[in-house]
Design a protein around this motif. Structure first.
Motif, PDB file in Angstrom:
ATOM      1  N   ILE A 500      45.339  27.942  56.860  1.00 18.24           N
ATOM      2  CA  ILE A 500      45.222  28.468  55.499  1.00 18.24           C
ATOM      3  C   ILE A 500      46.600  28.671  54.893  1.00 18.24           C
ATOM      4  CG2 ILE A 500      44.597  30.542  54.163  1.00 18.24           C
ATOM      5  CD1 ILE A 500      42.147  30.833  55.811  1.00 18.24           C
ATOM      6  N   HIS A 501      46.725  28.286  53.619  1.00 15.67           N
ATOM      7  CA  HIS A 501      47.909  28.566  52.820  1.00 15.67           C
ATOM      8  C   HIS A 501      47.452  29.521  51.707  1.00 15.67           C
ATOM      9  CE1 HIS A 501      49.859  24.423  53.953  1.00 15.67           C
ATOM     10  NE2 HIS A 501      49.274  25.026  54.986  1.00 15.67           N
ATOM     11  N   MET A 502      48.058  30.667  51.625  1.00 19.65           N
ATOM     12  CA  MET A 502      47.648  31.634  50.601  1.00 19.65           C
ATOM     13  C   MET A 502      48.833  32.336  49.963  1.00 19.65           C
ATOM     14  SD  MET A 502      46.221  35.158  52.400  1.00 19.65           S
ATOM     15  CE  MET A 502      44.806  34.422  53.172  1.00 19.65           C
ATOM     16  N   ARG A 503      48.577  32.855  48.787  1.00 13.91           N
ATOM     17  CA  ARG A 503      49.565  33.669  48.074  1.00 13.91           C
ATOM     18  C   ARG A 503      48.944  35.043  47.823  1.00 13.91           C
ATOM     19  NH1 ARG A 503      51.847  31.266  42.689  1.00 13.91           N
ATOM     20  NH2 ARG A 503      53.009  30.041  44.243  1.00 13.91           N
ATOM     21  N   VAL A 504      49.727  36.088  48.043  1.00 11.95           N
ATOM     22  CA  VAL A 504      49.264  37.435  47.712  1.00 11.95           C
ATOM     23  C   VAL A 504      50.232  38.034  46.686  1.00 11.95           C
ATOM     24  CG1 VAL A 504      48.201  37.799  49.970  1.00 11.95           C
ATOM     25  CG2 VAL A 504      50.521  38.614  49.566  1.00 11.95           C
ATOM     26  N   GLU A 505      49.704  38.821  45.778  1.00 13.62           N
ATOM     27  CA  GLU A 505      50.517  39.486  44.770  1.00 13.62           C
ATOM     28  C   GLU A 505      49.765  40.709  44.261  1.00 13.62           C
ATOM     29  OE1 GLU A 505      50.942  36.806  41.340  1.00 13.62           O
ATOM     30  OE2 GLU A 505      49.326  35.637  42.264  1.00 13.62           O
ATOM     31  N   ASN A 506      50.496  41.598  43.612  1.00 13.38           N
ATOM     32  CA  ASN A 506      49.880  42.809  43.059  1.00 13.38           C
ATOM     33  C   ASN A 506      48.907  42.439  41.945  1.00 13.38           C
ATOM     34  OD1 ASN A 506      50.481  45.144  40.663  1.00 13.38           O
ATOM     35  ND2 ASN A 506      49.794  45.843  42.666  1.00 13.38           N
ATOM     36  N   PHE A 507      47.756  43.106  41.943  1.00 11.03           N
ATOM     37  CA  PHE A 507      46.754  42.839  40.915  1.00 11.03           C
ATOM     38  C   PHE A 507      46.634  44.037  39.986  1.00 11.03           C
ATOM     39  CE2 PHE A 507      42.404  43.425  39.365  1.00 11.03           C
ATOM     40  CZ  PHE A 507      42.246  42.250  38.632  1.00 11.03           C
ATOM     41  N   TYR A 508      46.488  43.757  38.690  1.00 13.34           N
ATOM     42  CA  TYR A 508      46.208  44.806  37.709  1.00 13.34           C
ATOM     43  C   TYR A 508      45.275  44.238  36.649  1.00 13.34           C
ATOM     44  CZ  TYR A 508      49.958  42.340  35.221  1.00 13.34           C
ATOM     45  OH  TYR A 508      50.729  41.371  34.628  1.00 13.34           O
ATOM     46  N   GLU A 509      44.519  45.127  36.022  1.00 16.01           N
ATOM     47  CA  GLU A 509      43.548  44.706  35.021  1.00 16.01           C
ATOM     48  C   GLU A 509      44.244  43.981  33.874  1.00 16.01           C
ATOM     49  OE1 GLU A 509      40.396  44.800  35.145  1.00 16.01           O
ATOM     50  OE2 GLU A 509      39.877  46.293  36.666  1.00 16.01           O
ATOM     51  N   GLY A 510      43.683  42.837  33.460  1.00 15.51           N
ATOM     52  CA  GLY A 510      44.193  42.110  32.305  1.00 15.51           C
ATOM     53  C   GLY A 510      45.301  41.116  32.619  1.00 15.51           C
ATOM     54  N   MET A 511      45.701  41.017  33.902  1.00 15.02           N
ATOM     55  CA  MET A 511      46.771  40.070  34.216  1.00 15.02           C
ATOM     56  C   MET A 511      46.271  38.627  34.066  1.00 15.02           C
ATOM     57  SD  MET A 511      47.057  40.379  38.401  1.00 15.02           S
ATOM     58  CE  MET A 511      48.597  39.471  38.476  1.00 15.02           C
ATOM     59  N   GLY A 531      40.036  50.862  44.289  1.00 18.45           N
ATOM     60  CA  GLY A 531      40.891  49.736  43.947  1.00 18.45           C
ATOM     61  C   GLY A 531      40.115  48.423  43.950  1.00 18.45           C
ATOM     62  N   LYS A 532      40.833  47.311  43.798  1.00 17.11           N
ATOM     63  CA  LYS A 532      40.162  46.020  43.658  1.00 17.11           C
ATOM     64  C   LYS A 532      40.825  44.936  44.515  1.00 17.11           C
ATOM     65  CE  LYS A 532      38.650  46.958  38.921  1.00 17.11           C
ATOM     66  NZ  LYS A 532      37.217  47.099  39.229  1.00 17.11           N
ATOM     67  N   LEU A 533      40.020  43.914  44.816  1.00 12.68           N
ATOM     68  CA  LEU A 533      40.509  42.677  45.423  1.00 12.68           C
ATOM     69  C   LEU A 533      40.126  41.546  44.482  1.00 12.68           C
ATOM     70  CD1 LEU A 533      41.524  40.699  47.636  1.00 12.68           C
ATOM     71  CD2 LEU A 533      39.200  40.815  48.619  1.00 12.68           C
ATOM     72  N   ALA A 534      41.146  40.783  44.044  1.00 12.50           N
ATOM     73  CA  ALA A 534      40.897  39.588  43.230  1.00 12.50           C
ATOM     74  C   ALA A 534      41.074  38.377  44.145  1.00 12.50           C
ATOM     75  CB  ALA A 534      41.877  39.530  42.063  1.00 12.50           C
ATOM     76  N   PHE A 535      39.987  37.620  44.316  1.00 13.91           N
ATOM     77  CA  PHE A 535      40.005  36.472  45.238  1.00 13.91           C
ATOM     78  C   PHE A 535      39.875  35.186  44.428  1.00 13.91           C
ATOM     79  CE2 PHE A 535      37.878  33.300  47.888  1.00 13.91           C
ATOM     80  CZ  PHE A 535      38.695  33.291  49.006  1.00 13.91           C
ATOM     81  N   TYR A 536      40.866  34.288  44.590  1.00 13.79           N
ATOM     82  CA  TYR A 536      40.892  33.010  43.872  1.00 13.79           C
ATOM     83  C   TYR A 536      40.786  31.876  44.886  1.00 13.79           C
ATOM     84  CZ  TYR A 536      42.428  35.278  39.525  1.00 13.79           C
ATOM     85  OH  TYR A 536      42.512  36.045  38.390  1.00 13.79           O
ATOM     86  N   TRP A 537      39.808  31.026  44.671  1.00 16.18           N
ATOM     87  CA  TRP A 537      39.636  29.828  45.523  1.00 16.18           C
ATOM     88  C   TRP A 537      40.207  28.638  44.745  1.00 16.18           C
ATOM     89  CZ3 TRP A 537      38.739  28.884  50.387  1.00 16.18           C
ATOM     90  CH2 TRP A 537      38.264  27.645  50.813  1.00 16.18           C
ATOM     91  N   CYS A 538      41.322  28.109  45.256  1.00 17.70           N
ATOM     92  CA  CYS A 538      42.082  27.093  44.526  1.00 17.70           C
ATOM     93  C   CYS A 538      42.219  25.793  45.334  1.00 17.70           C
ATOM     94  CB  CYS A 538      43.478  27.617  44.174  1.00 17.70           C
ATOM     95  SG  CYS A 538      43.466  29.220  43.340  1.00 17.70           S
ATOM     96  N   ILE A 539      41.280  25.557  46.227  1.00 16.39           N
ATOM     97  CA  ILE A 539      41.331  24.372  47.086  1.00 16.39           C
ATOM     98  C   ILE A 539      40.842  23.155  46.296  1.00 16.39           C
ATOM     99  CG2 ILE A 539      40.371  23.277  49.143  1.00 16.39           C
ATOM    100  CD1 ILE A 539      42.324  25.468  49.823  1.00 16.39           C
ATOM    101  N   SER A 568      46.603  52.304  56.632  1.00 16.57           N
ATOM    102  CA  SER A 568      45.741  52.757  55.538  1.00 16.57           C
ATOM    103  C   SER A 568      45.134  51.567  54.804  1.00 16.57           C
ATOM    104  CB  SER A 568      46.553  53.604  54.552  1.00 16.57           C
ATOM    105  OG  SER A 568      47.166  54.688  55.212  1.00 16.57           O
ATOM    106  N   PRO A 569      44.004  51.742  54.146  1.00 14.42           N
ATOM    107  CA  PRO A 569      43.367  50.642  53.415  1.00 14.42           C
ATOM    108  C   PRO A 569      44.260  50.113  52.293  1.00 14.42           C
ATOM    109  CG  PRO A 569      41.842  52.483  53.698  1.00 14.42           C
ATOM    110  CD  PRO A 569      43.187  52.978  54.118  1.00 14.42           C
ATOM    111  N   CYS A 570      44.160  48.811  52.047  1.00 15.01           N
ATOM    112  CA  CYS A 570      44.948  48.152  51.001  1.00 15.01           C
ATOM    113  C   CYS A 570      44.094  47.984  49.748  1.00 15.01           C
ATOM    114  CB  CYS A 570      45.424  46.777  51.469  1.00 15.01           C
ATOM    115  SG  CYS A 570      46.366  46.811  53.016  1.00 15.01           S
ATOM    116  N   GLN A 571      44.745  47.993  48.587  1.00 16.65           N
ATOM    117  CA  GLN A 571      43.992  47.851  47.340  1.00 16.65           C
ATOM    118  C   GLN A 571      44.843  47.197  46.267  1.00 16.65           C
ATOM    119  OE1 GLN A 571      43.074  52.052  46.554  1.00 16.65           O
ATOM    120  NE2 GLN A 571      44.638  52.094  44.956  1.00 16.65           N
ATOM    121  N   ASN A 572      44.157  46.733  45.220  1.00 17.84           N
ATOM    122  CA  ASN A 572      44.781  46.126  44.035  1.00 17.84           C
ATOM    123  C   ASN A 572      45.698  44.958  44.415  1.00 17.84           C
ATOM    124  OD1 ASN A 572      43.426  48.073  42.569  1.00 17.84           O
ATOM    125  ND2 ASN A 572      45.173  49.464  42.513  1.00 17.84           N
ATOM    126  N   ILE A 573      45.077  43.962  45.048  1.00 18.97           N
ATOM    127  CA  ILE A 573      45.803  42.781  45.520  1.00 18.97           C
ATOM    128  C   ILE A 573      45.052  41.529  45.077  1.00 18.97           C
ATOM    129  CG2 ILE A 573      46.520  41.487  47.581  1.00 18.97           C
ATOM    130  CD1 ILE A 573      46.883  44.199  48.967  1.00 18.97           C
TER     131      ILE A 573
END
Length: 708
Positions: A500-511, A531-539, A568-573
């Protein structure tokens, strides 16, 4: 002992600790003939404050219900604690009272405990009578206390009386409603009625005129009669004043010395003549918006406002009859759980004693025992009714402690006992923190928590250990990072393969969506821990089959549950999966789950991981002279002060404070202000932890993992 609805008066006494509520009640009961001699706090022989813990503390801790017959009426009286640690007793008592008797200490003025209860008086729209008590105290100051009360509670406060001589020589009260002066014997008791001295007539007339105007607003012809006669009796003013009091148009102010039995009889007479009966109060609004009148001829509905437990007796349910006439043997249906409850016995309470009665009409207060499934806040109805009272809302916990039994063998016993105490005290919270796995006991203050610990040991024989709870931190990232991760495992037969090749970055509403990927699928979901997880499938081009999306998300979530900084749990990614490889034979769900987990962990560590801490909105009400010390203490706790405002002679400070810095705050605030402050706190948001604090927390977590 039972009375008709129109002859009932339900009164709750409220006020700061040491205002003299319990002593005043004892005198009221004595004046009404309910007791033959007055008890005292020192003698531990009062009708109220009868529990061992209250004897030990010398303070009211629980609400107590009692009654006295006065002339043709029955006056139900509820005593309440003055410490805000026990505010739940105030909330539940006000729910069923028709009049609040607010007791002020003439030497101390308006204190913070009174400020607290006033919020609930306003919320429930309860008619209120003020009593400036302890007029015999050497430092008694009627004028200052009245001025403070008007500043805080408004211009609707109208004095009915004033003392002619405050302090140790106090024995004269000028009554502007009856236009008479009461002069008491040295040791108190029945006063002698005398004409108002000529020197006081101007003030008395001015006060009387104000009362006439209030009454005249609700009864035609009164003002004309007043102009004709120059004076009106209390009987002539009664109807108009009763309406004004019942609708919170005015709050009369009386004076007294509960300790010396001066003025209490007059207050009882006013309650009897003027205070509203349940029939005079607005209809009770049910949860569905319907209304129920206090009608003894209607079908029966009762509301349970308090539950206690006694050895050899079990649960006692204190209730108010909202409609109908309740009798022993009646069967009612619980609107909250559908259970049928049989009222086998019916009592009225006289402090610790209970007297059996044959019936209770709408508006009356009573007690029953051994209900099967009924609890505080439950509504019970006769068959065919579907009424449900709006439940009482209790304040959020202000103190939290992680609790455990001294030995694992006593764990079950501890939590069984805590649940029994919680049944009696709805302000007590017992929860499991899903992040730290600690059992958390929440209360209104350290005194509240200490009392629970004491009760556990004395009543249930179980010892409880307490410590400050761990803080539920969160983790996120402030940067962006890519990671490639291949999971490959070969053994005899089919192996495991996923890349898997992936990118992670901070997520915020409206980005904006990423511009350098071809987005095939996009999901933004709320995480169980916030918080939220934004998941993008770009294959593109089938590098990884879309049937593995579920496994990849599962691998990501397994890492997000336990972040790499402090676990601790992770959020907004935001996670974008944009490339990878699969094998026609060896690729499967577990392969891509493990590959996604490894890729996320590597990318997260390289994307400037940041710890987040829970912030709480805190409001403090404190005396002006303590403001500087309170502010200094808050700043030492890393607080951000967001506002200040004046409320009467108090300052209201609004701040955002990290939960990690709120340990034992109630005790500190009490020390700083001499017990003359109050605070409330509620969760606000998660915010970035300062770098030095994060460094210390990460070091501590790493050391703990090594040790384990």
């Amino acid at each position: 002992m039972s009375a008709t609805t129109k002859d009932l008066r339900n009164v709750v006494l409220l006020g700061h600790s040491d205002s003299g509520k319990t002593t005043l009640i004892e005198t009221m009961l004595y004046e009404g003939g309910a007791i033959r001699r007055r008890g005292s706090v020192e003698g531990q022989n009062m009708v109220g404050d009868f529990t061992d813990i209250e004897h030990e503390k010398g303070k009211t801790i629980f609400s107590h219900q009692m009654f006295v017959n006065w002339k043709n009426n029955k006056i139900n009286i509820i005593d309440t604690p003055g410490f805000d640690d026990f505010v739940g007793e105030v909330v539940s008592s006000l729910k069923v009272a028709d009049t609040a008797l607010i007791v002020l200490n003439a030497a101390a003025g308006v204190e913070v405990g009174t400020e607290l209860v006033w919020e609930y008086v306003e919320k429930y729209k309860t008619p209120a009578i003020f009593v400036i008590n302890q007029m015999d105290h050497p430092k008694a100051d009627f004028e200052t206390t009245l001025t403070q009360a008007k500043e805080r509670f408004g211009s609707k406060l109208v004095p009915v009386q004033y003392p002619l001589n405050s302090g140790e020589g106090f024995n004269k009260i000028v009554d502007a409603l009856r236009m008479v002066m009461y002069e008491f014997p040295k040791d108190g008791g029945k006063p002698e009625k005398k004409p108002i001295p000529e020197s006081e007539m101007a003030r008395a007339n001015e006060m009387h005129n104000a009362l006439v105007e209030i009454a005249a607003e609700n009864e035609e012809g009164l003002m004309e009669k007043y102009f004709e006669e120059g004076h009106l009796s209390e009987e002539e003013l009664a109807k108009g004043i009763t309406i004004a009091l019942a609708h919170q148009q005015f709050f009369p102010v009386f004076v007294a010395s509960g300790l010396k039995d001066m003025g209490s009889g007059r207050i009882m007479g006013f309650i009897d003549d003027i205070a509203p009966s349940p029939m005079d109060r607005p209809k009770r609004v049910m949860e569905d918006g319907s209304e129920v009148a206090y009608d003894p001829n209607d079908k029966t509905t009762i509301f349970i406002y308090k539950t206690t437990s006694e050895p050899q007796v079990g649960l006692l349910s204190y209730f108010k009859v909202l409609s109908g006439t309740l009798k022993p043997g009646d069967e009612l249906i619980n609107a909250d759980n559908g259970e049928i409850e049989r009222i086998s016995q019916l009592f009225v309470a006289e402090g610790k004693d209970r007297t059996p009665v044959n019936q209770l009409e709408a508006g009356d207060l009573g007690v029953t025992v051994k209900l099967k499934s009924a609890h505080t806040n439950n509504t019970l109805n006769a068959r065919g009714l579907n009424r449900k009272v709006r439940p009482m809302e209790f304040p959020e916990s202000r103190v939290r402690k992680a609790v455990s039994a001294e030995s694992s063998a006593e764990t079950e016993k501890l939590f069984a006992a805590l649940n029994k105490i919680k049944e009696e005290d709805p302000t007590l919270k017992v929860d499991i923190d899903h992040d730290t796995h600690e059992a958390i006991l929440g209360g209104q203050g350290q005194l509240h928590i200490d009392l629970v610990k004491q009760r556990l040991e004395k009543e249930f024989g179980v010892k409880m250990q307490m410590k400050n709870p761990k803080v539920s931190y969160r983790e996120t990232i402030t940067g962006k990072a890519d990671a490639d991760y291949r999971h490959k495992k070969q053994s005899g037969g089919a192996g495991q393969f996923g890349e898997i090749h992936m990118r992670v970055e901070n997520f915020y509403e409206g980005m904006e969506d990423p511009q350098d990927f071809n987005i095939r699928q996009k999901e933004i979901e709320d995480l169980p821990w916030g918080g939220k997880l934004a998941f993008y499938w770009c294959i593109v081009g089938g590098a990884i089959d879309s049937r593995y999306i579920g496994a990849i998300k599962k691998g990501i979530m397994s890492q997000m549950k336990n972040g790499s900084l402090t676990g601790s749990p992770c959020q907004n990614i935001r996670v974008s999966v944009y490339d990878g490889k699969m094998h026609s034979v060896d690729s499967n769900d577990i392969s891509f789950q493990l590959a996604a987990s490894g890729a996320f962990k590597e990318a997260f560590q390289n994307a400037k991981p940041q710890l987040l801490e829970p912030m709480y909105h805190v409001e403090i009400l404190c005396p002006n002279d303590a403001t500087g010390d309170v502010m200094g203490d808050l700043q030492a706790r890393r607080a951000v002060i967001s506002g200040m405002d004046s409320e009467g002679h108090y300052q209201k400070i609004i701040a955002e404070v990290p939960l990690a810095e709120m340990d034992d705050y109630g005790s500190t605030l009490r020390q700083i202000t001499g017990g003359k402050a109050k605070f409330s706190m509620s969760f606000s948001d998660y915010k970035l932890v300062p770098p030095n604090v994060q460094q210390d927390l990460v070091k501590k977590y790493t050391a703990e993992r090594v040790d384990s």
